[in-house]
Scaffold this active site. Sequence first.
Site, PDB file in Angstrom:
ATOM      1  N   ASP A 137      18.042  12.537  22.597  1.00 16.77           N
ATOM      2  CA  ASP A 137      17.276  11.722  21.665  1.00 16.77           C
ATOM      3  C   ASP A 137      16.842  10.394  22.251  1.00 16.77           C
ATOM      4  O   ASP A 137      15.896   9.782  21.788  1.00 16.77           O
ATOM      5  CB  ASP A 137      18.126  11.431  20.429  1.00 16.77           C
ATOM      6  CG  ASP A 137      19.302  10.538  20.787  1.00 16.77           C
ATOM      7  OD1 ASP A 137      20.018  10.881  21.741  1.00 16.77           O
ATOM      8  OD2 ASP A 137      19.467   9.495  20.144  1.00 16.77           O
ATOM      9  N   ASP A 182      23.385  16.012  24.474  1.00 21.55           N
ATOM     10  CA  ASP A 182      23.728  14.611  24.590  1.00 21.55           C
ATOM     11  C   ASP A 182      24.633  14.279  23.413  1.00 21.55           C
ATOM     12  O   ASP A 182      24.578  14.946  22.391  1.00 21.55           O
ATOM     13  CB  ASP A 182      22.408  13.839  24.536  1.00 21.55           C
ATOM     14  CG  ASP A 182      22.595  12.374  24.354  1.00 21.55           C
ATOM     15  OD1 ASP A 182      23.143  11.751  25.269  1.00 21.55           O
ATOM     16  OD2 ASP A 182      22.199  11.854  23.303  1.00 21.55           O
TER      17      ASP A 182
HETATM   18  N1  LIG Z   1      23.747  -2.609  24.636  1.00 23.79           N
HETATM   19  C1  LIG Z   1      24.993  -2.238  24.887  1.00 23.79           C
HETATM   20  N2  LIG Z   1      26.005  -2.889  24.323  1.00 23.79           N
HETATM   21  C2  LIG Z   1      27.259  -2.507  24.553  1.00 23.79           C
HETATM   22  N3  LIG Z   1      27.609  -1.481  25.312  1.00 23.79           N
HETATM   23  C3  LIG Z   1      26.660  -0.797  25.917  1.00 23.79           C
HETATM   24  C4  LIG Z   1      25.292  -1.114  25.736  1.00 23.79           C
HETATM   25  N4  LIG Z   1      24.553  -0.247  26.455  1.00 23.79           N
HETATM   26  C5  LIG Z   1      25.431   0.596  27.020  1.00 23.79           C
HETATM   27  N5  LIG Z   1      26.685   0.253  26.736  1.00 23.79           N
HETATM   28  C6  LIG Z   1      27.908   0.922  27.173  1.00 23.79           C
HETATM   29  O1  LIG Z   1      27.577   1.898  28.146  1.00 23.79           O
HETATM   30  C7  LIG Z   1      27.975   3.199  27.734  1.00 23.79           C
HETATM   31  C8  LIG Z   1      26.961   4.228  28.207  1.00 23.79           C
HETATM   32  O2  LIG Z   1      25.719   3.960  27.648  1.00 23.79           O
HETATM   33  P1  LIG Z   1      24.563   5.072  27.638  1.00 23.79           P
HETATM   34  O3  LIG Z   1      23.399   4.479  27.005  1.00 23.79           O
HETATM   35  O4  LIG Z   1      24.425   5.601  29.021  1.00 23.79           O
HETATM   36  O5  LIG Z   1      25.180   6.257  26.794  1.00 23.79           O
HETATM   37  P2  LIG Z   1      25.310   6.467  25.210  1.00 23.79           P
HETATM   38  O6  LIG Z   1      23.996   6.261  24.570  1.00 23.79           O
HETATM   39  O7  LIG Z   1      26.474   5.677  24.695  1.00 23.79           O
HETATM   40  O8  LIG Z   1      25.744   7.977  25.101  1.00 23.79           O
HETATM   41  P3  LIG Z   1      24.838   9.281  25.227  1.00 23.79           P
HETATM   42  O9  LIG Z   1      24.577   9.462  26.672  1.00 23.79           O
HETATM   43  O10 LIG Z   1      25.711  10.348  24.656  1.00 23.79           O
HETATM   44  O11 LIG Z   1      23.624   9.044  24.398  1.00 23.79           O
HETATM   45  C9  LIG Z   1      28.060   3.097  26.239  1.00 23.79           C
HETATM   46  O12 LIG Z   1      28.963   4.036  25.718  1.00 23.79           O
HETATM   47  C10 LIG Z   1      28.554   1.670  26.052  1.00 23.79           C
HETATM   48  O13 LIG Z   1      29.948   1.645  26.206  1.00 23.79           O
HETATM   49 MG   LIG Z   2      21.837   9.167  23.390  1.00 24.03          MG
END
Ligand SMILES: Nc1ncnc2c1ncn2[C@@H]1O[C@H](COP(=O)(O)OP(=O)(O)OP(=O)(O)O)[C@@H](O)[C@H]1O
Ligand SMILES: [Mg+2]
Length: 758
Positions: free
Chosen positions: A638, A434
């Site tokens: 994580d 991830d």
């Molecule tokens: N609370 C939030 N505020 C702003 N943008 C958000 C929020 N939650 C998600 N996003 C947007 O959605 C995208 C995807 O979120 P997701 O939680 O699926 O992945 P991530 O945690 O960014 O990445 P990874 O999968 O590598 O952990 C983020 O990159 C962001 O652009």
């Molecule tokens: Mg993550």
Amino acid sequence: MDTLTLKLQGMSCASCANNIDQAIRLIPGVIDCNVNFGAEQATINYDRTRTNVKIIQAAIDAAGYSSYPTSEDILTGEDDGQKAIKLAQEREIRRKVIVACVIAMIIFVGSIPMMTGLHLPFIPEFLHNYWVQLVLTTPVQFWCGWSFYVNGWKALKHHMATMDTLMAVGTTAAYLYSLFVTLFSGFFTDQGLIPHVYYEVSVTVIALILLGRLLEHRARGKTSEAIHKLMGLQPRNARVIRDGVEMDISITEVEINDVIVVRPGEKIPVDGEVIAGISTVDESMVTGESLPVKKQAGDEVIGATINKTGSFQLRATRVGKDTFLAQIVKLVQQAQGSKAPIQRLADQVTGWFVPAVIAIAIATFVIWFNFMGNFTLAIMTAVGVLIIACPCALGLATPTSIMVGTGKGAENGILIKDAQSLELAHKITTIVLDKTGTLTQGNPTVTDFVCLKGTANHNELQLLQLAAAVERNSEHPLAEAVVKYAQSQGVNLIESHNFAAVPGSGVQGVVSDRLIQIGTQRWMTELGINTHSLPEYQQAWEAGGKTVIFMAVDGEIEAVMGIADALKPSSTAAVKILQKMGLEVVMLTGDNSKTAEAIAQEVGIDRVFPEVRPEQKTAMIKSLQGNGKSQIIAMVGDGINDAPALAQADVGIAIGTGTDVAIAASDITLISGDLQGIVTAIQLSRATMSNIRQNLFFAFIYNIIGIPVAAGILFPWFGWLLNPILAGAAMALSSLCVVTNALRLRQFHPKIISASVQ
Ligand SMILES: Nc1ncnc2c1ncn2[C@@H]1O[C@H](COP(=O)(O)OP(=O)(O)OP(=O)(O)O)[C@@H](O)[C@H]1O
Ligand SMILES: [Mg+2]
Ligand SMILES: [Cu+]
């Protein structure tokens, strides 16, 4: 469903474990049960409404063994009473070993003149007298060897046979035969045969088996050394401030929210949060991370780690059996008691082993007696078969290695939840990583904030306030970054309504009647909001590996943010090493493709799956699993959004600094979050598995070669027979071999593979 772990006493070999297993399974309300001979413990899943601990313990008692619950609190550790019982048992075995060995020596010396035909004046004649030998042997047979009868009888009552059955039958046969010769030697001389007694067989075999058991007990104590080491880390006292007074109290009296003073060089007593002072802390004993970690107000500290330079105060957040250390101890204990798939073979074999051996022994006797007409040889070969055949080493082969291996993992900051994952890890073919929080540090910071309409500072702060009002309701790391940034710009947090999070896309809420939406460009497009006004910024940010998020107010784009999350210093090297080891490394992220690719390039990953929504992560893992012949997929993550994927993967690896949900869904946890831990885990898995294979070889080889030789298969050609004494020695040796070999694993050190490519 409830789970219960009981420590067991009184098992002498793997068949005992089978017996207990069967006895527990027969209890109505028991759903599943796993008895581990090596760890001497049983893990039972049961229905609380239908049965309870008392009933289960009673069933174990009825089967002839005893049990006691494991202590959950590492502060008390192993119950002193239990320790005393164990020591007393060991002392008794030792006494019996000494008696049996001394008598065996006397009888052995006594029979030298007879065996060699020499006249040795210093060996008194009477020692070879059958009656003297009978008198010497009888206490060994029935006092030293008493436990064989007791345990054998217990098993028999349940229509089962164990190692004790074999020992009881084998030595008694030798004893009774000799007794018969002693009483009726005329019976043999009448037929022109020379009467011969075999007292030394039963005495020596009993002495050897008991000696083997004693040594094995001692060695086995060392297999759980890691746990004792972990428990020993726990400091005994804490210096708390109560009502303004500093005082030393026992660790058991520390309560949550107590303020504790820690001075340089001292152990931190419990888990807590630093409230004043600055210091560096050596956390290597718990996380495996060798570099000291800087701590200041607001940082979390782990109990049992060592404070180095400064002194500080902390507020206790977890005490007693809830501390991080106590959790680790509990997890390792559980893992040590779990069964590796490779053990199934050994289990199946031991299941029918003892009855089969008794059948072979009878067949041996019948054949020798009927075809060779030699009663003495018939009895002695049958006894040899019974004694060589004991499967005890087989029962030790897997669990002892697993115990040392999982303990070794904990020492290196790798928590392995069960034996199965430890076994699987060395077969991993693909590692899915991830991005956020796994490859990167997971504390993103807003680096750019651009207002699209008007550039007045006033306007920017207003927008930030709106953004923070919504984001404060989200637990996403990006949300935290936005709130922190707003606060750092001096914005006051205000309330929002109708908050909603769209996983993988963004968040929305209403603040003073204005609809605020913050999230990905894709989501904005889905919402019908035009985002094409500022490609210049966006491209530059994305190329730099920053996450770009958009903020819309009442359906109009008002601001864009660039959020950076630095790579962990170790990520690049870890990825290289994994690739060098021949694994395919893949990155999976919810972030957009340009950002993802920029990061992937930085760490050297070629295959990237960007813009994967949380619910698609599982499907992604599934498709990778379905992809090839023997694909073993490890997922490393994580976040909460990673949990289902971690569970789906063959080996789910969680980052210890990540969310509890992810840790709970995983099979392996890297406590410090350093990705090099994956490399170490794979190396440990390899080392453990080859250790188990060696053990199985040692365990099987004795039986496979020993039984036919003992049965006299070589006799017609070479005149070779296995002396029952040798059989006893071989069998005591095989257990010892196995345990000693397992202990070699304690020397495991993670091999440092250089990341540089020549
Ligand atoms: N609370 C939030 N505020 C702003 N943008 C958000 C929020 N939650 C998600 N996003 C947007 O959605 C995208 C995807 O979120 P997701 O939680 O699926 O992945 P991530 O945690 O960014 O990445 P990874 O999968 O590598 O952990 C983020 O990159 C962001 O652009
Ligand atoms: Mg993550
Ligand atoms: Cu045995």
